[in-house]
Design a protein around this motif. Structure first.
Motif, PDB file in Angstrom:
ATOM      1  N   SER A  51       0.797  -1.228   0.000  1.00 47.72           N
ATOM      2  CA  SER A  51       0.000   0.000   0.000  1.00 47.72           C
ATOM      3  C   SER A  51       0.835   1.286   0.000  1.00 47.72           C
ATOM      4  O   SER A  51       0.368   2.313  -0.470  1.00 47.72           O
ATOM      5  CB  SER A  51      -0.966   0.009   1.183  1.00 47.72           C
ATOM      6  N   HIS A  66     -11.378  -5.351  -2.053  1.00 44.25           N
ATOM      7  CA  HIS A  66     -10.415  -5.018  -0.992  1.00 44.25           C
ATOM      8  C   HIS A  66     -11.017  -5.489   0.328  1.00 44.25           C
ATOM      9  O   HIS A  66     -12.095  -5.061   0.712  1.00 44.25           O
ATOM     10  CB  HIS A  66     -10.159  -3.509  -0.968  1.00 44.25           C
ATOM     11  N   GLN A  69      -6.043  -5.153   5.386  1.00 39.75           N
ATOM     12  CA  GLN A  69      -4.601  -4.993   5.292  1.00 39.75           C
ATOM     13  C   GLN A  69      -3.896  -6.018   6.165  1.00 39.75           C
ATOM     14  O   GLN A  69      -4.446  -6.488   7.155  1.00 39.75           O
ATOM     15  CB  GLN A  69      -4.181  -3.594   5.754  1.00 39.75           C
ATOM     16  N   ASP A  88      -2.244  -4.239   1.223  1.00 39.31           N
ATOM     17  CA  ASP A  88      -3.689  -4.379   1.068  1.00 39.31           C
ATOM     18  C   ASP A  88      -3.980  -5.770   0.540  1.00 39.31           C
ATOM     19  O   ASP A  88      -3.250  -6.293  -0.304  1.00 39.31           O
ATOM     20  CB  ASP A  88      -4.228  -3.338   0.081  1.00 39.31           C
TER      21      ASP A  88
END
Length: 106
Positions: A51, A66, A69, A88
């Motif tokens: 990221s 998405h 993370q 991510d």
């Protein structure tokens, strides 16, 4: 589940929407290719995007989801000693019932 470990389009290559086009084509072919090569069809694709360096725009444009993370530890870090970049996490379902299939005991 299949991991997409590397995806690189060199900066000098200038083709509109090339990354999302390639990702969507790969996703469409992958199940049948794996069935021929390995005898089964994966139900989910997974990738990690650093990221701090990349936005993940190509994955989002290709309808990848998405989901969060990483912590920046890595899979081999049992003692919190290895600081890796935060990434991510993106998923792309290849089957409508991927959750049920992955959670089944078979």
């Amino acid at each position: 589940m299949v991991g997409n470990a590397r995806f690189l389009i060199l900066p000098q290559v200038r083709v509109a929407n090339l990354a999302s086009y390639i990702l969507s084509r790969i996703a469409r072919r992958l199940r049948s290719d794996w069935l021929l090569a390995y005898g089964y069809q994966p139900v989910l694709l997974e990738t990690f995007v650093e990221s701090a360096r990349f936005t993940g725009a190509s994955y989002r444009a290709a309808n990848w989801i998405h989901v969060g993370q990483t912590k920046g530890r890595g899979k081999l870090d049992r003692y919190n000693q290895y600081a890796l970049p935060v990434k991510d996490v993106y998923l792309y379902p290849l089957h409508r019932d991927y959750r049920r299939i992955l959670a089944s005991p078979e």
